[in-house]
Design a protein around this motif. Sequence first.
Motif, PDB file in Angstrom:
ATOM      1  N   MET A 147      61.520  23.436  41.226  1.00 43.48           N
ATOM      2  CA  MET A 147      60.115  23.301  41.558  1.00 43.48           C
ATOM      3  C   MET A 147      59.678  24.436  42.487  1.00 43.48           C
ATOM      4  N   ALA A 148      60.506  24.764  43.480  1.00 43.42           N
ATOM      5  CA  ALA A 148      60.169  25.836  44.417  1.00 43.42           C
ATOM      6  C   ALA A 148      60.093  27.172  43.692  1.00 43.42           C
ATOM      7  N   SER A 149      60.978  27.380  42.715  1.00 40.59           N
ATOM      8  CA  SER A 149      60.955  28.653  41.995  1.00 40.59           C
ATOM      9  C   SER A 149      59.680  28.794  41.169  1.00 40.59           C
ATOM     10  N   VAL A 150      59.162  27.687  40.627  1.00 40.44           N
ATOM     11  CA  VAL A 150      57.910  27.730  39.880  1.00 40.44           C
ATOM     12  C   VAL A 150      56.758  28.085  40.817  1.00 40.44           C
ATOM     13  N   ALA A 151      56.730  27.487  42.011  1.00 39.64           N
ATOM     14  CA  ALA A 151      55.678  27.790  42.986  1.00 39.64           C
ATOM     15  C   ALA A 151      55.762  29.245  43.425  1.00 39.64           C
ATOM     16  N   LEU A 152      56.986  29.734  43.685  1.00 37.97           N
ATOM     17  CA  LEU A 152      57.173  31.112  44.098  1.00 37.97           C
ATOM     18  C   LEU A 152      56.722  32.076  43.004  1.00 37.97           C
ATOM     19  N   ALA A 153      57.043  31.758  41.759  1.00 40.23           N
ATOM     20  CA  ALA A 153      56.631  32.601  40.642  1.00 40.23           C
ATOM     21  C   ALA A 153      55.110  32.660  40.561  1.00 40.23           C
ATOM     22  N   GLY A 154      54.445  31.542  40.810  1.00 40.36           N
ATOM     23  CA  GLY A 154      52.983  31.504  40.798  1.00 40.36           C
ATOM     24  C   GLY A 154      52.391  32.350  41.909  1.00 40.36           C
ATOM     25  N   ILE A 155      52.996  32.323  43.094  1.00 41.27           N
ATOM     26  CA  ILE A 155      52.515  33.123  44.220  1.00 41.27           C
ATOM     27  C   ILE A 155      52.693  34.605  43.930  1.00 41.27           C
ATOM     28  N   VAL A 156      53.853  34.991  43.392  1.00 38.67           N
ATOM     29  CA  VAL A 156      54.112  36.389  43.065  1.00 38.67           C
ATOM     30  C   VAL A 156      53.124  36.873  42.009  1.00 38.67           C
ATOM     31  N   ALA A 157      52.877  36.064  40.982  1.00 41.31           N
ATOM     32  CA  ALA A 157      51.927  36.456  39.943  1.00 41.31           C
ATOM     33  C   ALA A 157      50.523  36.596  40.509  1.00 41.31           C
ATOM     34  N   ALA A 158      50.138  35.667  41.370  1.00 41.23           N
ATOM     35  CA  ALA A 158      48.795  35.724  41.961  1.00 41.23           C
ATOM     36  C   ALA A 158      48.648  36.934  42.870  1.00 41.23           C
ATOM     37  N   SER A 159      49.678  37.249  43.660  1.00 41.88           N
ATOM     38  CA  SER A 159      49.566  38.395  44.555  1.00 41.88           C
ATOM     39  C   SER A 159      49.483  39.696  43.771  1.00 41.88           C
ATOM     40  N   GLY A 160      50.146  39.774  42.622  1.00 47.93           N
ATOM     41  CA  GLY A 160      50.050  40.952  41.777  1.00 47.93           C
ATOM     42  C   GLY A 160      48.648  41.114  41.216  1.00 47.93           C
ATOM     43  N   ALA A 161      48.035  39.998  40.853  1.00 49.73           N
ATOM     44  CA  ALA A 161      46.675  40.049  40.330  1.00 49.73           C
ATOM     45  C   ALA A 161      45.695  40.485  41.413  1.00 49.73           C
ATOM     46  N   LEU A 162      45.916  40.045  42.635  1.00 52.75           N
ATOM     47  CA  LEU A 162      45.028  40.415  43.720  1.00 52.75           C
ATOM     48  C   LEU A 162      45.160  41.889  44.074  1.00 52.75           C
ATOM     49  N   ALA A 163      46.322  42.473  43.870  1.00 55.98           N
ATOM     50  CA  ALA A 163      46.547  43.874  44.218  1.00 55.98           C
ATOM     51  C   ALA A 163      45.900  44.820  43.214  1.00 55.98           C
ATOM     52  N   ALA A 164      45.698  44.344  41.991  1.00 55.97           N
ATOM     53  CA  ALA A 164      45.113  45.204  40.964  1.00 55.97           C
ATOM     54  C   ALA A 164      43.634  45.418  41.258  1.00 55.97           C
ATOM     55  N   GLY A 165      43.151  46.572  40.933  1.00 52.58           N
ATOM     56  CA  GLY A 165      41.740  46.884  41.117  1.00 52.58           C
ATOM     57  C   GLY A 165      41.349  48.002  40.189  1.00 52.58           C
ATOM     58  N   PRO A 166      40.093  48.390  40.222  1.00 57.05           N
ATOM     59  CA  PRO A 166      39.656  49.469  39.336  1.00 57.05           C
ATOM     60  C   PRO A 166      40.202  50.811  39.811  1.00 57.05           C
ATOM     61  N   PRO A 167      40.328  51.758  38.902  1.00 57.64           N
ATOM     62  CA  PRO A 167      40.732  53.099  39.306  1.00 57.64           C
ATOM     63  C   PRO A 167      39.725  53.669  40.315  1.00 57.64           C
ATOM     64  N   MET A 168      40.238  54.464  41.243  1.00 57.84           N
ATOM     65  CA  MET A 168      39.387  55.085  42.255  1.00 57.84           C
ATOM     66  C   MET A 168      39.826  56.523  42.456  1.00 57.84           C
ATOM     67  N   SER A 169      38.846  57.405  42.618  1.00 57.85           N
ATOM     68  CA  SER A 169      39.125  58.804  42.925  1.00 57.85           C
ATOM     69  C   SER A 169      38.402  59.160  44.219  1.00 57.85           C
ATOM     70  N   VAL A 170      39.079  59.923  45.056  1.00 54.68           N
ATOM     71  CA  VAL A 170      38.503  60.321  46.342  1.00 54.68           C
ATOM     72  C   VAL A 170      38.698  61.818  46.554  1.00 54.68           C
ATOM     73  N   ASN A 171      37.790  62.407  47.321  1.00 55.67           N
ATOM     74  CA  ASN A 171      37.920  63.792  47.740  1.00 55.67           C
ATOM     75  C   ASN A 171      37.002  63.991  48.932  1.00 55.67           C
ATOM     76  N   TRP A 172      36.889  65.201  49.390  1.00 54.93           N
ATOM     77  CA  TRP A 172      36.047  65.491  50.556  1.00 54.93           C
ATOM     78  C   TRP A 172      35.471  66.881  50.428  1.00 54.93           C
ATOM     79  N   THR A 173      34.464  67.156  51.255  1.00 53.23           N
ATOM     80  CA  THR A 173      33.874  68.480  51.315  1.00 53.23           C
ATOM     81  C   THR A 173      33.438  68.759  52.745  1.00 53.23           C
ATOM     82  N   ASP A 174      33.210  70.007  53.039  1.00 54.93           N
ATOM     83  CA  ASP A 174      32.715  70.387  54.359  1.00 54.93           C
ATOM     84  C   ASP A 174      31.299  69.854  54.541  1.00 54.93           C
ATOM     85  N   ALA A 175      30.971  69.474  55.754  1.00 52.70           N
ATOM     86  CA  ALA A 175      29.636  68.984  56.097  1.00 52.70           C
ATOM     87  C   ALA A 175      29.342  69.345  57.540  1.00 52.70           C
ATOM     88  N   GLY A 176      28.076  69.248  57.870  1.00 57.78           N
ATOM     89  CA  GLY A 176      27.724  69.390  59.274  1.00 57.78           C
ATOM     90  C   GLY A 176      27.115  70.726  59.597  1.00 57.78           C
TER      91      GLY A 176
END
Length: 123
Positions: A1-30
């Motif tokens: 039973m504990a292993s089923v609960a743990l598997a559910g937590i691991v699966a849920a945490s993986g889903a929460l970590a996923a997100g859309p692709p993101m690109s970042v950069n910077w430029t001079d300002a000021g």
Amino acid sequence: MASVALAGIVAASGALAAGPPMSVNWTDAGPDQDTCVKQASDAMRQNKFSANFEVIGNRTIYGERDDFTAAIRCIAEKGVAFVAVAGPNGKLTGTYAAAIRDAFAPANSPAKDSPVMNGPSSR
């Protein structure tokens, strides 16, 4: 039973970590914050990130284009503007982030030819 609960937590945490692709950069300002915000706003609009467009606290410029979201953070006193784009396609987030950065021409440098991203209009 504990292993089923743990598997559910691991699966849920993986889903929460996923997100859309993101690109970042910077430029001079000021060194002027108002000029940075104006240039950032112009760069966002030139690249069609004009849906839900907003300037927050004279530092962050936010806009949407179709399923993509972009933000520029102006920190003129540090001489930098940070660009981030997130959305469903990693290749396009990189293309859009680079186009926004390249359209951002600091007042003390010559204007650049910038790849303005044309395509479907924003919502």
